[in-house]
Write an enzyme that holds these catalytic residues in place. Structure first.
Site, PDB file in Angstrom:
ATOM      1  N   TYR A  31     -15.393   1.895   8.812  1.00  0.00           N
ATOM      2  CA  TYR A  31     -13.976   2.206   9.039  1.00  0.00           C
ATOM      3  C   TYR A  31     -13.731   2.578  10.505  1.00  0.00           C
ATOM      4  CZ  TYR A  31      -9.389   4.331   8.219  1.00  0.00           C
ATOM      5  OH  TYR A  31      -8.051   4.645   8.256  1.00  0.00           O
TER       6      TYR A  31
ATOM      7  N   GLY B  87       0.821  -1.214   0.000  1.00  0.00           N
ATOM      8  CA  GLY B  87       0.000   0.000   0.000  1.00  0.00           C
ATOM      9  C   GLY B  87       0.849   1.256   0.000  1.00  0.00           C
TER      10      GLY B  87
ATOM     11  N   GLY C 159      -2.836 -12.516  17.102  1.00  0.00           N
ATOM     12  CA  GLY C 159      -2.607 -13.940  17.385  1.00  0.00           C
ATOM     13  C   GLY C 159      -1.232 -14.373  16.898  1.00  0.00           C
TER      14      GLY C 159
ATOM     15  N   ASP D 111       0.203  -8.602   1.618  1.00  0.00           N
ATOM     16  CA  ASP D 111      -0.862  -7.766   1.037  1.00  0.00           C
ATOM     17  C   ASP D 111      -1.726  -8.648   0.136  1.00  0.00           C
ATOM     18  OD1 ASP D 111      -0.639  -4.335   0.593  1.00  0.00           O
ATOM     19  OD2 ASP D 111      -2.220  -5.478  -0.384  1.00  0.00           O
TER      20      ASP D 111
ATOM     21  N   LYS E 154       1.454 -12.958  19.185  1.00  0.00           N
ATOM     22  CA  LYS E 154       1.489 -13.723  20.444  1.00  0.00           C
ATOM     23  C   LYS E 154       2.237 -15.040  20.222  1.00  0.00           C
ATOM     24  CE  LYS E 154      -1.877 -16.158  23.278  1.00  0.00           C
ATOM     25  NZ  LYS E 154      -2.602 -17.148  22.488  1.00  0.00           N
TER      26      LYS E 154
ATOM     27  N   ASP F 225      -4.414 -12.583   2.351  1.00  0.00           N
ATOM     28  CA  ASP F 225      -5.466 -11.768   2.960  1.00  0.00           C
ATOM     29  C   ASP F 225      -5.326 -11.869   4.485  1.00  0.00           C
ATOM     30  OD1 ASP F 225      -7.853 -10.899   4.115  1.00  0.00           O
ATOM     31  OD2 ASP F 225      -9.058 -11.560   2.404  1.00  0.00           O
TER      32      ASP F 225
ATOM     33  N   LYS G 155     -11.654   0.320  13.525  1.00  0.00           N
ATOM     34  CA  LYS G 155     -10.407   0.793  14.142  1.00  0.00           C
ATOM     35  C   LYS G 155     -10.582   0.926  15.660  1.00  0.00           C
ATOM     36  CE  LYS G 155      -7.714   1.543  10.450  1.00  0.00           C
ATOM     37  NZ  LYS G 155      -6.456   0.825  10.208  1.00  0.00           N
TER      38      LYS G 155
ATOM     39  N   TYR H  41      -5.192  -7.794  24.377  1.00  0.00           N
ATOM     40  CA  TYR H  41      -4.007  -8.663  24.201  1.00  0.00           C
ATOM     41  C   TYR H  41      -2.847  -8.198  25.079  1.00  0.00           C
ATOM     42  CZ  TYR H  41      -5.367 -12.063  20.714  1.00  0.00           C
ATOM     43  OH  TYR H  41      -5.947 -13.137  20.086  1.00  0.00           O
TER      44      TYR H  41
ATOM     45  N   GLY I  20      -3.697  -2.043  -2.504  1.00  0.00           N
ATOM     46  CA  GLY I  20      -2.248  -1.904  -2.723  1.00  0.00           C
ATOM     47  C   GLY I  20      -1.864  -2.353  -4.124  1.00  0.00           C
TER      48      GLY I  20
END
Ligand code: UDP
Length: 311
Positions: A146, A11, A103, A32, A106, A57, A150, A160, A37
């Site tokens: 959007y 991107g 994930g 990406d 971690k 993805d 976020k 987390y 992008g």
């Protein structure tokens, strides 16, 4: 030297960040799915030692061989035009993509950076916006795919950090521009520059009194690198506080391109924020960072890039 995974690496911002990390001698894996992008953005460093590209993805399970020191989750559909066209992808990349990348961090015992947004403040009732402002956001509005993804992302990162002791960073990015933005991006700077270069009238939405504060991409990259180097685990605004009205921006673009374009007013999209300006006190004091490139200089560099793309 560290090993980084950068989602959204093809991107606009992701590719600039990959390039800066490679210049510092790090190993970089750009991931990406090229929804927004493009491979062209990676041309200048694609074959450089230490760089590899993973077409994937971010909302699907991520397999990375070997260790990782950092996961930087930049993948996003950041243009209002793109997120209006792809609301489900937008929600998934901010929510599921954040979960998947957390994930992974971690699992690899890696540090984590999330690129959040000034949109967490919505159509703000205080100007400028400090990090402590909680925002004025509509959960069922035209921008909610959007904004809310976020906001959810930030909450997920906090969880987390608390439950898994992950070392995290959150950059709340304000309007950023520069080379490698798509000509069809739909955001105001590429749109105005293209219109001006083609001597077409600039489409100012509404009366043009709404404000934004534009940060040149090299400053943004430096801001993100300073955040990575810091130990600030709470959200930090990264942007340029030089606030301009959209009318003023249109005049500067016409002036710098020497264009014969005029201005044409079009209806303001619903819930278009009236003001936006970062309070960057925290970034200045805790990261020792502030932007250096002024609007005119950044626009000149961007105009050169867009001119080449239009040839
Ligand atoms: N805008 C405009 N003309 C355009 C594109 C955008 O007047 O052709 C306005 C838009 O309504 C908003 C501002 O420019 O007030 C910035 O829009 P952009 O899409 O770049 O990003 P936003 O900050 O709204 O997410």
């Amino acid at each position: 030297m560290s090993r980084f995974l950068v989602t959204g690496g093809a991107g606009f911002l992701g590719s600039h960040l990959c390039e800066a990390l490679l210049e510092e001698g790090h190993e970089v894996i750009a991931m990406d799915n090229r929804v927004s992008g493009s491979s062209n953005n990676m041309e200048s460093f694609f074959y450089q030692d230490g760089f590899s590209f993973y077409e994937h993805d971010v909302t699907e399970f991520i397999h990375i061989k070997g260790e990782l020191d950092w996961v930087l989750h930049l993948a996003s559909l950041a243009s209002p035009v793109f997120y209006r066209d792809h609301p489900i992808k937008t929600l998934k990349v901010g929510a599921l993509g954040t979960h998947k990348t957390l994930g992974l961090a971690k699992e690899k015992d890696a540090n984590y950076l999330f690129t959040s947004t000034s949109e967490v403040y919505g159509d703000p009732e205080v100007n400028p916006q400090p990090e402590s402002y909680r925002g004025n956001v509509d959960p069922y509005g035209p921008r909610s795919c959007y904004d809310e993804s976020k906001r959810y992302g930030e909450a997920m990162i906090r969880a987390y950090r608390e439950k898994h002791d992950l070392n995290v960073r959150i950059a709340r990015i304000f309007n950023t521009y520069g080379p490698r933005m798509r000509l069809d991006d739909g955001r105001v700077i590429p749109t105005f520059v293209q219109q001006a270069l083609e001597n077409r009238d600039l489409t100012v939405y509404g009366d043009g009194s709404q404000t934004r504060s534009f940060c040149y991409v090299s400053d943004m990259v430096e801001g993100l690198l300073s955040l990575i180097d810091s130990d600030v685990e709470t959200p930090v605004n990264v942007g340029n506080p030089d606030e301009r009205s959209i009318n003023e921006l249109a005049e500067v673009v016409i002036d710098l391109t020497g264009s014969s374009s005029g201005i044409e007013h079009e209806p303001l999209p619903p819930q278009d924020p009236k003001v936006r300006k970062p309070d960057i006190t925290k970034a200045k004091t805790e990261l020792g960072w502030e932007p250096k490139v002024d609007l005119e200089e950044g626009l000149q560099k961007s105009i050169k890039y867009f001119e080449e793309r239009l040839e």
